[in-house]
Write a protein that holds these residues in place. Structure first.
Motif, PDB file in Angstrom:
ATOM      1  N   TRP A   1      33.326  29.784  58.042  1.00  0.00           N
ATOM      2  CA  TRP A   1      32.481  29.964  56.859  1.00  0.00           C
ATOM      3  C   TRP A   1      31.776  31.313  56.935  1.00  0.00           C
ATOM      4  O   TRP A   1      31.785  31.961  57.986  1.00  0.00           O
ATOM      5  N   LEU A   2      31.164  31.712  55.857  1.00  0.00           N
ATOM      6  CA  LEU A   2      30.528  33.032  55.819  1.00  0.00           C
ATOM      7  C   LEU A   2      29.360  33.146  56.781  1.00  0.00           C
ATOM      8  O   LEU A   2      29.140  34.199  57.393  1.00  0.00           O
ATOM      9  N   VAL A   3      28.596  32.056  56.921  1.00  0.00           N
ATOM     10  CA  VAL A   3      27.420  32.075  57.792  1.00  0.00           C
ATOM     11  C   VAL A   3      27.387  30.803  58.626  1.00  0.00           C
ATOM     12  O   VAL A   3      27.508  29.694  58.085  1.00  0.00           O
ATOM     13  N   GLY A   4      27.227  30.968  59.925  1.00  0.00           N
ATOM     14  CA  GLY A   4      27.052  29.805  60.790  1.00  0.00           C
ATOM     15  C   GLY A   4      28.269  28.916  60.862  1.00  0.00           C
ATOM     16  O   GLY A   4      29.409  29.364  60.741  1.00  0.00           O
ATOM     17  N   ASP A   5      28.002  27.615  61.008  1.00  0.00           N
ATOM     18  CA  ASP A   5      29.084  26.663  61.255  1.00  0.00           C
ATOM     19  C   ASP A   5      29.248  25.643  60.144  1.00  0.00           C
ATOM     20  O   ASP A   5      29.793  24.564  60.364  1.00  0.00           O
ATOM     21  N   LYS A   6      28.772  25.983  58.928  1.00  0.00           N
ATOM     22  CA  LYS A   6      28.899  25.031  57.833  1.00  0.00           C
ATOM     23  C   LYS A   6      29.069  25.757  56.500  1.00  0.00           C
ATOM     24  O   LYS A   6      28.750  26.949  56.366  1.00  0.00           O
ATOM     25  N   CYS A   7      29.570  25.030  55.535  1.00  0.00           N
ATOM     26  CA  CYS A   7      29.671  25.547  54.173  1.00  0.00           C
ATOM     27  C   CYS A   7      28.276  25.618  53.574  1.00  0.00           C
ATOM     28  O   CYS A   7      27.516  24.645  53.640  1.00  0.00           O
ATOM     29  N   THR A   8      27.938  26.763  52.998  1.00  0.00           N
ATOM     30  CA  THR A   8      26.628  26.934  52.381  1.00  0.00           C
ATOM     31  C   THR A   8      26.781  27.272  50.898  1.00  0.00           C
ATOM     32  O   THR A   8      27.896  27.464  50.385  1.00  0.00           O
ATOM     33  N   TYR A   9      25.641  27.382  50.246  1.00  0.00           N
ATOM     34  CA  TYR A   9      25.654  27.755  48.833  1.00  0.00           C
ATOM     35  C   TYR A   9      26.297  29.118  48.626  1.00  0.00           C
ATOM     36  O   TYR A   9      26.837  29.399  47.539  1.00  0.00           O
ATOM     37  N   ALA A  10      26.268  29.977  49.636  1.00  0.00           N
ATOM     38  CA  ALA A  10      26.901  31.290  49.505  1.00  0.00           C
ATOM     39  C   ALA A  10      28.413  31.154  49.423  1.00  0.00           C
ATOM     40  O   ALA A  10      29.051  31.795  48.585  1.00  0.00           O
ATOM     41  N   ASP A  11      29.008  30.343  50.273  1.00  0.00           N
ATOM     42  CA  ASP A  11      30.450  30.092  50.172  1.00  0.00           C
ATOM     43  C   ASP A  11      30.806  29.546  48.790  1.00  0.00           C
ATOM     44  O   ASP A  11      31.740  30.021  48.140  1.00  0.00           O
ATOM     45  N   LEU A  12      30.049  28.554  48.366  1.00  0.00           N
ATOM     46  CA  LEU A  12      30.348  27.874  47.114  1.00  0.00           C
ATOM     47  C   LEU A  12      30.142  28.766  45.899  1.00  0.00           C
ATOM     48  O   LEU A  12      30.772  28.561  44.860  1.00  0.00           O
ATOM     49  N   ALA A  13      29.270  29.766  46.028  1.00  0.00           N
ATOM     50  CA  ALA A  13      29.036  30.677  44.908  1.00  0.00           C
ATOM     51  C   ALA A  13      30.300  31.440  44.524  1.00  0.00           C
ATOM     52  O   ALA A  13      30.488  31.812  43.359  1.00  0.00           O
ATOM     53  N   PHE A  14      31.167  31.702  45.493  1.00  0.00           N
ATOM     54  CA  PHE A  14      32.396  32.458  45.235  1.00  0.00           C
ATOM     55  C   PHE A  14      33.511  31.606  44.627  1.00  0.00           C
ATOM     56  O   PHE A  14      34.467  32.141  44.070  1.00  0.00           O
ATOM     57  N   THR A  15      33.417  30.295  44.755  1.00  0.00           N
ATOM     58  CA  THR A  15      34.574  29.422  44.557  1.00  0.00           C
ATOM     59  C   THR A  15      35.168  29.495  43.158  1.00  0.00           C
ATOM     60  O   THR A  15      36.387  29.606  42.995  1.00  0.00           O
ATOM     61  N   MET A  16      34.323  29.435  42.140  1.00  0.00           N
ATOM     62  CA  MET A  16      34.871  29.317  40.786  1.00  0.00           C
ATOM     63  C   MET A  16      35.503  30.621  40.299  1.00  0.00           C
ATOM     64  O   MET A  16      36.540  30.581  39.625  1.00  0.00           O
ATOM     65  N   TRP A  17      34.922  31.768  40.641  1.00  0.00           N
ATOM     66  CA  TRP A  17      35.591  33.014  40.288  1.00  0.00           C
ATOM     67  C   TRP A  17      36.889  33.166  41.084  1.00  0.00           C
ATOM     68  O   TRP A  17      37.913  33.608  40.547  1.00  0.00           O
ATOM     69  N   ASN A  18      36.862  32.795  42.373  1.00  0.00           N
ATOM     70  CA  ASN A  18      38.090  32.863  43.166  1.00  0.00           C
ATOM     71  C   ASN A  18      39.196  32.022  42.549  1.00  0.00           C
ATOM     72  O   ASN A  18      40.375  32.393  42.592  1.00  0.00           O
ATOM     73  N   SER A  19      38.826  30.874  42.010  1.00  0.00           N
ATOM     74  CA  SER A  19      39.835  29.964  41.450  1.00  0.00           C
ATOM     75  C   SER A  19      40.510  30.543  40.213  1.00  0.00           C
ATOM     76  O   SER A  19      41.563  30.042  39.791  1.00  0.00           O
ATOM     77  N   GLN A  20      39.930  31.592  39.627  1.00  0.00           N
ATOM     78  CA  GLN A  20      40.495  32.204  38.426  1.00  0.00           C
ATOM     79  C   GLN A  20      41.402  33.401  38.721  1.00  0.00           C
ATOM     80  O   GLN A  20      42.036  33.926  37.807  1.00  0.00           O
ATOM     81  N   VAL A  21      41.465  33.824  39.979  1.00  0.00           N
ATOM     82  CA  VAL A  21      42.146  35.083  40.279  1.00  0.00           C
ATOM     83  C   VAL A  21      43.623  35.056  39.891  1.00  0.00           C
ATOM     84  O   VAL A  21      44.127  36.003  39.276  1.00  0.00           O
ATOM     85  N   ALA A  22      44.328  34.002  40.241  1.00  0.00           N
ATOM     86  CA  ALA A  22      45.761  33.946  39.925  1.00  0.00           C
ATOM     87  C   ALA A  22      45.985  34.055  38.418  1.00  0.00           C
ATOM     88  O   ALA A  22      46.924  34.737  37.966  1.00  0.00           O
ATOM     89  N   PHE A  23      45.145  33.410  37.635  1.00  0.00           N
ATOM     90  CA  PHE A  23      45.257  33.482  36.173  1.00  0.00           C
ATOM     91  C   PHE A  23      44.890  34.877  35.671  1.00  0.00           C
ATOM     92  O   PHE A  23      45.599  35.462  34.844  1.00  0.00           O
ATOM     93  N   ILE A  24      43.799  35.424  36.176  1.00  0.00           N
ATOM     94  CA  ILE A  24      43.357  36.753  35.750  1.00  0.00           C
ATOM     95  C   ILE A  24      44.439  37.802  36.005  1.00  0.00           C
ATOM     96  O   ILE A  24      44.679  38.694  35.189  1.00  0.00           O
ATOM     97  N   MET A  25      45.105  37.682  37.151  1.00  0.00           N
ATOM     98  CA  MET A  25      46.080  38.688  37.575  1.00  0.00           C
ATOM     99  C   MET A  25      47.517  38.304  37.251  1.00  0.00           C
ATOM    100  O   MET A  25      48.462  38.965  37.704  1.00  0.00           O
ATOM    101  N   SER A  26      47.718  37.272  36.460  1.00  0.00           N
ATOM    102  CA  SER A  26      49.068  36.731  36.231  1.00  0.00           C
ATOM    103  C   SER A  26      50.022  37.721  35.570  1.00  0.00           C
ATOM    104  O   SER A  26      51.239  37.625  35.753  1.00  0.00           O
ATOM    105  N   SER A  27      49.495  38.665  34.810  1.00  0.00           N
ATOM    106  CA  SER A  27      50.374  39.620  34.124  1.00  0.00           C
ATOM    107  C   SER A  27      50.682  40.859  34.961  1.00  0.00           C
ATOM    108  O   SER A  27      51.520  41.678  34.566  1.00  0.00           O
ATOM    109  N   ARG A  28      50.055  40.994  36.104  1.00  0.00           N
ATOM    110  CA  ARG A  28      50.223  42.185  36.930  1.00  0.00           C
ATOM    111  C   ARG A  28      51.452  42.038  37.825  1.00  0.00           C
ATOM    112  O   ARG A  28      51.713  40.977  38.379  1.00  0.00           O
TER     113      ARG A  28
END
Length: 223
Positions: free
Chosen positions: A158-185
């Motif tokens: 994980w980004l900090v320490g030994d557990k999932c934190t709000y910082a990890d989770l903050a990235f999740t939804m934008w990350n989940s869109q990357v394949a769609f965002i970049m699908s035409s490239r």
């Protein structure tokens, strides 16, 4: 006495409100949602809640506070309600390292991923042109941010320490869109998750959390 529901103003297909939803679920907080139509974002009564005219925003009757900006909302929810430090730290230096990554998400991931989405998916329809230079610039930023995260996550789960934190989770939804965002490239500009194995492993771990699965289910139902 139990907590009163926190009111979340949101709309679908926008990752930032979903970021707040995930935290509400992680902390098992009571909440209700208020859907804001696109044409209602920039006018009253919503601008009385958020003068910037964007989602998300919250109203928390338990502490009589109205907040907008997803990063500020997440920090408020964590500091106010995560007393057991389920997804946060109160120890030094972990507390500040978590804030560091949260700010990086808000300034270095969200805006650039959002611009990549705009130019790859929507700009041509709105303006009748397709600026290749903007697509290249923001596609490179997606890969740069993924590379920063991949390098750090090569050394830890994980980004900090030994557990999932709000910082990890903050990235999740934008990350989940990357394949769609970049699908035409294509070619050298295409998105290839295999180039970022640690990033991809981490994202899959975040997607496997019950809170994220529930939010994705809600988004799917809303359409």
């Amino acid at each position: 006495m139990g907590l009163k529901p926190i009111k979340l103003y949101w709309r679908n297909h926008v990752p930032n409100p979903s970021k707040v939803l995930i935290i509400l679920e992680e902390l098992n907080l009571p909440y209700e949602t208020s859907w804001v139509e696109l044409q209602g974002l920039k006018q009253k009564p919503y601008t009385d809640v958020n003068p910037n005219g964007r989602v998300p925003a919250i109203e928390d009757p338990n502490h009589n506070i109205t907040l907008w900006e997803s990063g500020a909302i997440v920090q408020y929810l964590v500091e106010t309600y995560d007393k057991a430090n389920k997804i946060s730290y109160s120890t030094f230096p972990e507390k500040y390292l978590t804030q560091q990554w949260s700010y990086f998400q808000a300034s270095g991931q969200g805006p650039y991923f959002g611009q990549a989405a705009w130019f790859n998916l929507f700009h041509e329809g709105a303006y009748g042109e397709s600026p290749e230079s903007a697509k290249i610039r923001y596609g490179k930023e997606i890969k740069r941010v993924a590379g920063v995260l991949d390098g750090v996550l090569a050394k830890s789960t994980w980004l900090v320490g030994d557990k999932c934190t709000y910082a990890d989770l903050a990235f999740t939804m934008w990350n989940s869109q990357v394949a769609f965002i970049m699908s035409s490239r294509t070619g050298e500009h295409a998105w290839n998750p295999d180039e970022f194995p640690n990033f991809t492993r981490w994202q899959n771990a975040c997607l496997g959390r019950d809170s994220v699965k529930k939010v994705l289910s809600v988004l799917s139902e809303k359409g």
